[in-house]
Scaffold this motif. Structure first.
Motif, PDB file in Angstrom:
ATOM      1  N   ALA A  14      41.968  39.789  59.167  1.00 57.50           N
ATOM      2  CA  ALA A  14      40.691  39.066  59.149  1.00 57.50           C
ATOM      3  C   ALA A  14      40.752  37.905  58.165  1.00 57.50           C
ATOM      4  CB  ALA A  14      39.560  40.015  58.778  1.00 57.50           C
ATOM      5  N   GLY A  15      41.419  38.106  57.030  1.00 56.68           N
ATOM      6  CA  GLY A  15      41.562  37.012  56.072  1.00 56.68           C
ATOM      7  C   GLY A  15      42.379  35.869  56.647  1.00 56.68           C
ATOM      8  N   ALA A  16      43.447  36.203  57.383  1.00 57.27           N
ATOM      9  CA  ALA A  16      44.247  35.144  57.999  1.00 57.27           C
ATOM     10  C   ALA A  16      43.413  34.379  59.014  1.00 57.27           C
ATOM     11  CB  ALA A  16      45.473  35.761  58.673  1.00 57.27           C
ATOM     12  N   PHE A  17      42.553  35.094  59.754  1.00 62.20           N
ATOM     13  CA  PHE A  17      41.688  34.409  60.724  1.00 62.20           C
ATOM     14  C   PHE A  17      40.757  33.425  60.023  1.00 62.20           C
ATOM     15  CE2 PHE A  17      37.483  34.392  62.768  1.00 62.20           C
ATOM     16  CZ  PHE A  17      37.812  33.686  63.896  1.00 62.20           C
ATOM     17  N   PHE A  18      40.131  33.873  58.918  1.00 60.43           N
ATOM     18  CA  PHE A  18      39.187  32.969  58.254  1.00 60.43           C
ATOM     19  C   PHE A  18      39.901  31.783  57.596  1.00 60.43           C
ATOM     20  CE2 PHE A  18      36.208  36.523  58.556  1.00 60.43           C
ATOM     21  CZ  PHE A  18      35.121  35.828  59.050  1.00 60.43           C
ATOM     22  N   LEU A  19      41.119  32.008  57.101  1.00 59.76           N
ATOM     23  CA  LEU A  19      41.882  30.876  56.551  1.00 59.76           C
ATOM     24  C   LEU A  19      42.216  29.873  57.648  1.00 59.76           C
ATOM     25  CD1 LEU A  19      44.313  32.675  54.119  1.00 59.76           C
ATOM     26  CD2 LEU A  19      42.345  31.312  53.547  1.00 59.76           C
ATOM     27  N   PHE A  20      42.525  30.382  58.841  1.00 60.68           N
ATOM     28  CA  PHE A  20      42.807  29.502  59.972  1.00 60.68           C
ATOM     29  C   PHE A  20      41.562  28.692  60.343  1.00 60.68           C
ATOM     30  CE2 PHE A  20      42.927  28.974  64.635  1.00 60.68           C
ATOM     31  CZ  PHE A  20      43.971  28.084  64.699  1.00 60.68           C
TER      32      PHE A  20
END
Lengths: 133, 98
Positions: A14-20
């Protein structure tokens, strides 16, 4: 993978998604203020989720204390820095993007928003200000 | 889990490269500063991830804390400097005598 890694995995993904989302907003959005909106919230949330995922991955030892310190610090300082930058840009009079459908309409500035609304409920003789929206 | 963290580190490196586009072509100075701050936050995450990938997180987390502090101080200092600059410029233009 240990069982705590299965807890850490959703946080990290989920963190990678929000960084994207934050990077896409920084590239694609039309003016500085909307870019600051994308970076100030989405990147903060993504960083916090990745760091919390790392806490679950590592277990609750001294390094997790350092990670929680980074979490608290990023949660306080990242929005603060971007708020300071945005306030400097607003005071410098940076152009605000307006949708092409709304070009030509007046954009209300801060003073007009703070002012009490024009007397529409009084006797109605103040039609000379009716054209101002 | 190490594979996941390595993949995330590579992903964040790609995001840093993409964000660097805004540093290069950002129309205003503020866009460039915003992108530099974003790259700083990505670098903090990258430092923490590298520490866990190499199984030696203690020293790398100290580096990450330091980098977060320096990133914050840098962005706020330059933003306050620009704010001061624009205020003195508007004072000179508006001519509010005291």
């Amino acid at each position: 993978m240990t069982p705590t890694d299965w807890i850490a995995l959703p946080f990290v993904v989920a963190g990678a998604f929000f960084l994207f989302v934050s990077a896409v907003g920084l590239i694609r959005l039309p003016d500085f203020f909307s870019r600051a909106h994308a970076v100030g919230k989405s990147e903060t949330l993504g960083s916090l989720l990745v760091l919390i995922g790392l806490v679950f991955h590592h277990g609750f030892v001294l390094e997790s204390g350092k990670l929680i310190l980074i979490v608290i610090f990023v949660a306080i300082t990242n929005p603060t820095g971007i708020h300071t930058l945005t306030r400097a840009a607003l005071r410098a009079g940076l152009d605000i993007w307006v949708h092409p459908r709304d070009r030509g309409m007046r954009v209300r500035t801060g003073d007009e928003i703070d002012a009490p609304p024009a007397a529409t409920t009084s006797e109605g003789s103040r039609t000379e200000q009716g054209g101002v929206r | 889990m190490i594979e996941v963290l390595t993949g995330l580190a590579v992903f964040i490196s790609i995001l840093i490269a993409v964000t660097f586009y805004r540093v290069l072509v950002g129309p205003t100075l503020y866009d460039r500063l915003l992108a530099v701050g974003a790259i700083g936050t990505y670098a903090v995450l990258l430092l923490a991830l590298i520490g866990f990938i190499y199984e030696r997180p203690s020293g790398f987390l100290d580096l990450a804390i330091t980098y977060a502090i320096l990133n914050f101080v840098g962005v706020v200092a330059i933003a306050k400097y620009l704010d001061l600059d624009s205020q003195s410029a508007s004072d000179a233009a508006g001519g509010t005598e005291e």
